[in-house]
Design a protein around this motif. Sequence first.
Motif, PDB file in Angstrom:
ATOM      1  N   VAL A 381    -133.607   8.432  63.718  1.00 24.27           N
ATOM      2  CA  VAL A 381    -132.174   8.541  63.466  1.00 24.27           C
ATOM      3  C   VAL A 381    -131.437   7.695  64.492  1.00 24.27           C
ATOM      4  CG1 VAL A 381    -130.240  10.124  63.221  1.00 24.27           C
ATOM      5  CG2 VAL A 381    -132.545  10.880  62.650  1.00 24.27           C
ATOM      6  N   THR A 382    -130.465   6.917  64.011  1.00 25.90           N
ATOM      7  CA  THR A 382    -129.613   6.166  64.923  1.00 25.90           C
ATOM      8  C   THR A 382    -128.213   6.738  64.855  1.00 25.90           C
ATOM      9  OG1 THR A 382    -128.962   4.589  63.229  1.00 25.90           O
ATOM     10  CG2 THR A 382    -130.894   4.024  64.556  1.00 25.90           C
ATOM     11  N   GLN A 383    -127.455   6.494  65.912  1.00 27.05           N
ATOM     12  CA  GLN A 383    -126.080   6.987  65.931  1.00 27.05           C
ATOM     13  C   GLN A 383    -125.158   5.875  66.389  1.00 27.05           C
ATOM     14  OE1 GLN A 383    -125.469  10.518  68.298  1.00 27.05           O
ATOM     15  NE2 GLN A 383    -124.002  11.252  66.786  1.00 27.05           N
ATOM     16  N   TRP A 384    -123.993   5.803  65.765  1.00 30.52           N
ATOM     17  CA  TRP A 384    -123.040   4.735  66.054  1.00 30.52           C
ATOM     18  C   TRP A 384    -122.238   5.085  67.297  1.00 30.52           C
ATOM     19  CZ3 TRP A 384    -121.988  -0.109  65.419  1.00 30.52           C
ATOM     20  CH2 TRP A 384    -120.685  -0.605  65.563  1.00 30.52           C
ATOM     21  N   ASP A 385    -122.214   4.159  68.215  1.00 33.58           N
ATOM     22  CA  ASP A 385    -121.379   4.307  69.403  1.00 33.58           C
ATOM     23  C   ASP A 385    -120.226   3.331  69.253  1.00 33.58           C
ATOM     24  OD1 ASP A 385    -120.184   4.223  71.849  1.00 33.58           O
ATOM     25  OD2 ASP A 385    -122.065   4.459  72.962  1.00 33.58           O
TER      26      ASP A 385
END
Lengths: 426, 358
Positions: A381-385
């Motif tokens: 899972v990636t998360q937007w910063d």
Amino acid sequence: MKYKLLTAVAAAAMAAGPALAELTFSSLSYRTGPYAAGGIPFADGYADYFTLLNERDGGINGVKINLVECETGYNTEKGVECYEATKGQGVLVYQPLSTGITYQLIPKATADKIPVHSMGYGRTSAKNGSVFEWVFNYPANYWDGASIAITHILDINGGDINGKKVALLYHNSAYGKEPIRTLEELSKKHGYELSLLPVDHPGQEQKSQWLQIRQQRPDYVIMWGWGVMNQVAIQEAANIRFPMENFIGIWWSGSENDVRPAGDSAHNYKALTFHNVGSDYPLFDDIGKYVIDAGKAAGAGDQVGTVLYNRALYAAMLAAEAVKTAMEIHGTTEITPPMMRDGMEALEMTEEKMIALGLPNFGPTFSISCQNHGGYGFGAVTQWDAEAGEFKLITDYFQSDQDVIQELIEEDSAKYAAENGIEPRC
Amino acid sequence: MFYREAGDFKTSYMDDSETFPIRFDRYRYYFVLFAAFAVVPFLLNDYWVNAVLLPFLIYSIAAIGLNILVGYCGQVSLGTGGFMAVGAYACYKLMTGFPDVNIFFHIILAGAVTAGVCVIFGLPSLRIKGFYLAVATLAAQFFLVWLFNRVPWFYNYSASGQISSPERTIFGFPVTGAETAPWTAYLFCLVFTVASAIIARNLTRGMAGRKWMAIRDMDIAAEIIGVNPLRAKLSAFAISGFFVGIAGALFFSVYLGAVEVGEVFGINKSFLVLFMVIIGGLGSIFGSFAGAAFLVLLPVFLKNLLVGIMGWPTDLAAHLEFIIVGGLIVLFLIVEPHGLAQLWRLAKEKLRLWPFPH
């Protein structure tokens, strides 16, 4: 008029003759239309990797690569036209980047004996190589994606999501409908409530879907979107102040182009991936040196290091590795599409190989066999910063729920085999 | 000189009412038919059939169908995509429900089913006209696409929501499915196209066609001279729907093989077929062919020219293609509002007097 055009088309068709002693790849790209936001970075990355191999190594094992690009506009009819136009040139593998076109190509390419690699899209049950001899979808497929999203939600909630509400916001097409079966099966297993919200092509109109989300108040929204639909969905989610960390997109709904339009409010949006993000790899130095600085970049050359550019690099890299494997198996450098298929079926991606390529820890390790054309289904899972302006990996790679998925794949591929009179090979 | 009626004596009423009264036209027509049936099948390859000929033949049928409704009967319809979807899904349900029946009959039955659906959606035409009718048929377009997406029975509950055509044969040769040889698919569609054109041509110059044209030109006057508007309008909807349904069935089963309703039979398809009819020429069977050829061949030709020969980037070529095709459409409508068929008619008039026009 008609006859004049016919002759002109004939002349054009003859002019595009076959090239000899080259490895021909085809990029069925879409740099126009409502899905271009996803199509452009992918087409650029795919082309740049082959340009790099040509410029740095003189091709693969000394054989130059010829990349034929054909614009499909994500449209099935144009995709068929592109396939027919390019297949005569000895294209080794097709990667159409469209589930609709993949469905078209599965029977056609099987009859023409040309492999299709639908990496992370296409027909999920093609993982069963004993039925789908010419189709590959390694390293992960949609059902893996659905399961990975649910596993992630389970992890956040300490393993219990009984009674939670999960909504699937999906592109109303073969692509978006793929995960429904898996999510339904998983909801039986984990006891969450699933609601389905289809969005019609091209996806700018989502007001009613988000109104429903406001009314139903699902705990999590999973999105199967592509192109302009992603941007609109994230903007709408921001408008109704839906908590972004509970909004999870499939890997096709997690590129910079999708989150940027919503600005800071897209912060914490999550998306799945099956390869790593960023441009901090030795290979990117070579791309900078041999491709970008040399002025040979495809397109505008401004996509390097974006999520979809990386994915295309990964796709091209897997194709090139399969070519090397095929050359080893058959002991020749002039390989044909059937040889390419053998190479893909014997493909083995190890960490040593990835390090040697300059992409350490970039993607999962897997090996392909006759039974398994789909790898092991690892994802993260990636998360937007929004402040840093980049996606960050927030989990390790973990495997999808193979017990549930394998059963569904067996069932669906057996149905396909029965419909089309295919004897399983192994 | 050679293109004139003089010297071509008609000795029976049959001869007198031929479609092609001029001898040269007649021979040209036989020649085209001969070439299409006996020469072209030997020269084909996959690319020609799948990128050029099949779309041309199938769109021609759809354009003929729409031309009957819009060009001959004057009822504007924006539902062509939806009606093609009816043909495609009817064909799919028939193919999978009755696998032993020949595909040829399935396609004709699919046309009949579409005719029925088309009549239902044509009912509002008895009360509303012009733009309002266009809106009503637009509703048909959206409703039908929604229906085929929403009700799983239509796609046999397949997980992807797509329909895909199983292999079917005629005289032992596969005409649908991946194993189809280019020439069988071509000939199969050609038979339908030629039959549709002949039927449509003879309908439009007979009593039915005259009634339609009377309704088109002035419906109140038509009613006064004894044309029943209910029957005339609904028969136009039915026959138009029949052809459009056949086109949809062929489009799905022979040409694409797998179809996703929202993408393939969306509103764009309705506009595309309507453009074919308008550019080709309203109220002309030849115009339907010319319009289909123009809009199918021109993009393929431009693409091959710009990308294949001149080596331009694909995105630039794709954008330029839109500009050129759009520009040509506008140009045509300004210079020749009656379409390509009118150019053809003018050319024939000139040819009759050639080489002594005075």
